[in-house]
Motif scaffolding. Structure first.
Motif, PDB file in Angstrom:
ATOM      1  N   GLU A  79       1.307  10.733  -9.357  1.00  0.00           N
ATOM      2  CA  GLU A  79       1.195  11.621  -8.181  1.00  0.00           C
ATOM      3  C   GLU A  79       2.516  11.655  -7.399  1.00  0.00           C
ATOM      4  N   ILE A  80       3.151  10.518  -7.306  1.00  0.00           N
ATOM      5  CA  ILE A  80       4.436  10.478  -6.584  1.00  0.00           C
ATOM      6  C   ILE A  80       5.507  11.231  -7.370  1.00  0.00           C
ATOM      7  N   ARG A  81       5.528  11.055  -8.668  1.00  0.00           N
ATOM      8  CA  ARG A  81       6.495  11.795  -9.499  1.00  0.00           C
ATOM      9  C   ARG A  81       6.283  13.293  -9.309  1.00  0.00           C
ATOM     10  N   ASN A  82       4.991  13.720  -9.302  1.00  0.00           N
ATOM     11  CA  ASN A  82       4.710  15.158  -9.150  1.00  0.00           C
ATOM     12  C   ASN A  82       5.193  15.664  -7.799  1.00  0.00           C
ATOM     13  N   ILE A  83       4.962  14.863  -6.746  1.00  0.00           N
ATOM     14  CA  ILE A  83       5.374  15.296  -5.401  1.00  0.00           C
ATOM     15  C   ILE A  83       6.894  15.461  -5.354  1.00  0.00           C
ATOM     16  N   ILE A  84       7.593  14.465  -5.850  1.00  0.00           N
ATOM     17  CA  ILE A  84       9.073  14.534  -5.800  1.00  0.00           C
ATOM     18  C   ILE A  84       9.577  15.716  -6.629  1.00  0.00           C
ATOM     19  N   ASN A  85       8.995  15.903  -7.812  1.00  0.00           N
ATOM     20  CA  ASN A  85       9.427  17.022  -8.644  1.00  0.00           C
ATOM     21  C   ASN A  85       9.148  18.352  -7.954  1.00  0.00           C
ATOM     22  N   THR A 125       0.847  -1.207   0.000  1.00  0.00           N
ATOM     23  CA  THR A 125       0.000   0.000   0.000  1.00  0.00           C
ATOM     24  C   THR A 125       0.879   1.253   0.000  1.00  0.00           C
ATOM     25  N   ILE A 126       0.579   2.151  -0.926  1.00  0.00           N
ATOM     26  CA  ILE A 126       1.326   3.421  -0.955  1.00  0.00           C
ATOM     27  C   ILE A 126       0.591   4.414  -0.069  1.00  0.00           C
ATOM     28  N   GLN A 127       1.306   4.911   0.971  1.00  0.00           N
ATOM     29  CA  GLN A 127       0.643   5.808   1.929  1.00  0.00           C
ATOM     30  C   GLN A 127       0.753   7.259   1.440  1.00  0.00           C
ATOM     31  N   LEU A 128      -0.183   7.608   0.543  1.00  0.00           N
ATOM     32  CA  LEU A 128      -0.081   8.928  -0.094  1.00  0.00           C
ATOM     33  C   LEU A 128      -0.173  10.089   0.889  1.00  0.00           C
ATOM     34  N   ASN A 129      -1.022   9.935   1.929  1.00  0.00           N
ATOM     35  CA  ASN A 129      -1.140  11.027   2.909  1.00  0.00           C
ATOM     36  C   ASN A 129       0.185  11.282   3.598  1.00  0.00           C
ATOM     37  N   GLU A 130       0.843  10.185   3.966  1.00  0.00           N
ATOM     38  CA  GLU A 130       2.154  10.305   4.623  1.00  0.00           C
ATOM     39  C   GLU A 130       3.159  10.973   3.683  1.00  0.00           C
ATOM     40  N   ILE A 131       3.056  10.645   2.418  1.00  0.00           N
ATOM     41  CA  ILE A 131       4.008  11.214   1.444  1.00  0.00           C
ATOM     42  C   ILE A 131       3.774  12.728   1.307  1.00  0.00           C
ATOM     43  N   HIS A 132       2.494  13.124   1.335  1.00  0.00           N
ATOM     44  CA  HIS A 132       2.192  14.568   1.278  1.00  0.00           C
ATOM     45  C   HIS A 132       2.745  15.286   2.514  1.00  0.00           C
ATOM     46  N   LEU A 133       2.581  14.648   3.672  1.00  0.00           N
ATOM     47  CA  LEU A 133       3.114  15.232   4.913  1.00  0.00           C
ATOM     48  C   LEU A 133       4.634  15.357   4.829  1.00  0.00           C
ATOM     49  N   PHE A 134       5.251  14.306   4.291  1.00  0.00           N
ATOM     50  CA  PHE A 134       6.707  14.313   4.145  1.00  0.00           C
ATOM     51  C   PHE A 134       7.135  15.464   3.218  1.00  0.00           C
ATOM     52  N   LYS A 173      11.795  17.009 -16.842  1.00  0.00           N
ATOM     53  CA  LYS A 173      10.659  17.221 -15.932  1.00  0.00           C
ATOM     54  C   LYS A 173      11.044  17.955 -14.652  1.00  0.00           C
ATOM     55  N   ILE A 174      12.172  17.569 -14.047  1.00  0.00           N
ATOM     56  CA  ILE A 174      12.468  18.164 -12.731  1.00  0.00           C
ATOM     57  C   ILE A 174      12.940  19.610 -12.905  1.00  0.00           C
ATOM     58  N   ILE A 197      11.714  19.037  -5.217  1.00  0.00           N
ATOM     59  CA  ILE A 197      13.036  19.442  -5.740  1.00  0.00           C
ATOM     60  C   ILE A 197      12.964  20.833  -6.389  1.00  0.00           C
ATOM     61  N   GLN A 198      11.883  21.083  -7.130  1.00  0.00           N
ATOM     62  CA  GLN A 198      11.768  22.401  -7.774  1.00  0.00           C
ATOM     63  C   GLN A 198      11.712  23.515  -6.733  1.00  0.00           C
ATOM     64  N   THR A 199      11.014  23.267  -5.624  1.00  0.00           N
ATOM     65  CA  THR A 199      10.896  24.305  -4.591  1.00  0.00           C
ATOM     66  C   THR A 199      12.247  24.540  -3.918  1.00  0.00           C
ATOM     67  N   ILE A 200      12.910  23.444  -3.566  1.00  0.00           N
ATOM     68  CA  ILE A 200      14.199  23.580  -2.867  1.00  0.00           C
ATOM     69  C   ILE A 200      15.225  24.317  -3.734  1.00  0.00           C
TER      70      ILE A 200
END
Ligand SMILES: Nc1ncnc2c1ncn2[C@@H]1O[C@H](COP(=O)(O)OP(=O)(O)O)[C@@H](O)[C@H]1O
Ligand SMILES: Nc1ccn([C@H]2C[C@H](O)[C@@H](COP(=O)(O)OP(=O)(O)O)O2)c(=O)n1
Length: 247
Positions: free
Chosen positions: A105-111, A54-63, A133-134, A114-117
C-alpha cells in the motif's frame, strides 16, 4: 525542441550506492528538469509516519493528497527535513524506510504521488523501481550498476561512517537482497551503465548523450525529410549545372 512539453521523463534505476541520486540530480540540472528521488519519499514517510512500530496509513493518505496539491512545496519540504539528520539518524531512518518499503500500500501511494506529479514531463525520477513500476512510460530508462566494494566505499564515505563500516556493509547487503529482482527486471527494459570506473561527470555525460540520441531518434522523420530535400536540391543543382555546361 522543448522536450518538457512532450511528457518526456527520465527514469534511473539501480542498487544502493550506484550513484542514482547524485547523478540523477546533475542530469536534471543540466536539462532544467525537476529531480525526484523516490528513496527520500520512503525515508520521509518512515520517519514521520512510522512511529512506535505503527504505520499511520491514514496520515500517509492525507500526506499524499497534500503533496499532489502542492508538489513543489513538498518536494522541498522532504529534502530540507532529511538534510537535518545526523549520519546515525540517517542509518536508522534508512532501516525504517526499508521496512515500510515492503508494504504494497505504501509503494502504491508513493508511486501514485510521483506518477501524478510527473504526468506532464520534465522530470528525472530515481529509485530502484523507477523504470519498472514508477515510470514504466519514461522516454529514457537507465540502470546504473557498480561493484559491491565500490558501492560500499562510496556509501561509507558519503555517510562519513568509517566507524560503522560493518553496519553499512550489512545494510547494503540487505538492500541488495530486497531490490535484486526489481533491478534485474529493470535491466531487461533499460540501458545499462556501469559506473564502477567512471567519475560522476563521465556518467552524467553518457546519460546526456543517450538522451540526445533518443531526442534525435524521436525527430528522425523530420531528419529523414530534410535529408531527402537536401538530396533533391543537390541533384537538381547538378542537373542544371550540367545543362548550362552543355549549352
Ligand atoms: N561514479 C561515481 N564516482 C565516484 N563517486 C560516486 C559516483 N557515483 C556516486 N558516487 C558517490 O557515491 C555516493 C552514493 O551515491 P548516491 O547517488 O547516493 O547513490 P544511490 O542514490 O544510487 O544510492 C555519493 O557520495 C556519490 O557522490
Ligand atoms: N523506489 C524506491 C526507493 C527506495 N526504496 C527503499 C529502499 C531503501 O530501503 C529505502 C530508502 O531508499 P534510498 O534510495 O534512500 O536508499 P539507498 O540510497 O538506495 O540505499 O527505500 C524502495 O523500495 N523503492
Amino acid at each position: 525542441m522543448n522536450i518538457k512539453k512532450k511528457g518526456f521523463n527520465i527514469a534511473l534505476d539501480g542498487l544502493s550506492g550506484v550513484g542514482k541520486s547524485s547523478i540523477g540530480c546533475q542530469v536534471a540540472k543540466r536539462l532544467n528538469f525537476t529531480f525526484i528521488d523516490s528513496g527520500l519519499f520512503y525515508r520521509y514517510i518512515a520517519d514521520r509516519f512510522y512511529l512506535d512500530d505503527t504505520i499511520q496509513l491514514n496520515e500517509i493518505h492525507l500526506f499524499k493528497n497534500k503533496m499532489i496539491g502542492s508538489p513543489s512545496y513538498y518536494l522541498q519540504e522532504i529534502e530540507f527535513y532529511l538534510q537535518e539528520k545526523t549520519p546515525q539518524e540517517e542509518l536508522q531512518i534508512g532501516q525504517k524506510a526499508s521496512e515500510i518499503s515492503k508494504v504494497p500500500e505504501i509503494r502504491n501511494i508513493i508511486n501514485e504521488i510521483i506518477q501524478t506529479i510527473t504526468k506532464n514531463g520534465g522530470y528525472v525520477v530515481v529509485g530502484r523501481d523507477a523504470t519498472i513500476k514508477i515510470l514504466p512510460n519514461a522516454r529514457v530508462k537507465l540502470v546504473l550498476e557498480a561493484d559491491f566494494e565500490m558501492r560500499l566505499y562510496r556509501r561509507v564515505k558519503q555517510l562519513n561512517a568509517e566507524e560503522f563500516v560493518a553496519k553499512v556493509f550489512s545494510d547494503l547487503l540487505k538492500r541488495d537482497v530486497d531490490s535484486f529482482d526489481l533491478v534485474l527486471e529493470a535491466k531487461k527494459v533499460a540501458t545499462i551503465i556501469n559506473t564502477s570506473n567512471l567519475s560522476i561527470k563521465q556518467v552524467v555525460a553518457r546519460i546526456l548523450s543517450r538522451i540526445s540520441w533518443v531526442k534525435y531518434s524521436d525527430n528522425n522523420i523530420l531528419h529523414f525529410i530534410i535529408f531527402i530535400l537536401f538530396v533533391f536540391v543537390y541533384t537538381l543543382r547538378a542537373h542544371f549545372l550540367e545543362k548550362i555546361e552543355s549549352n
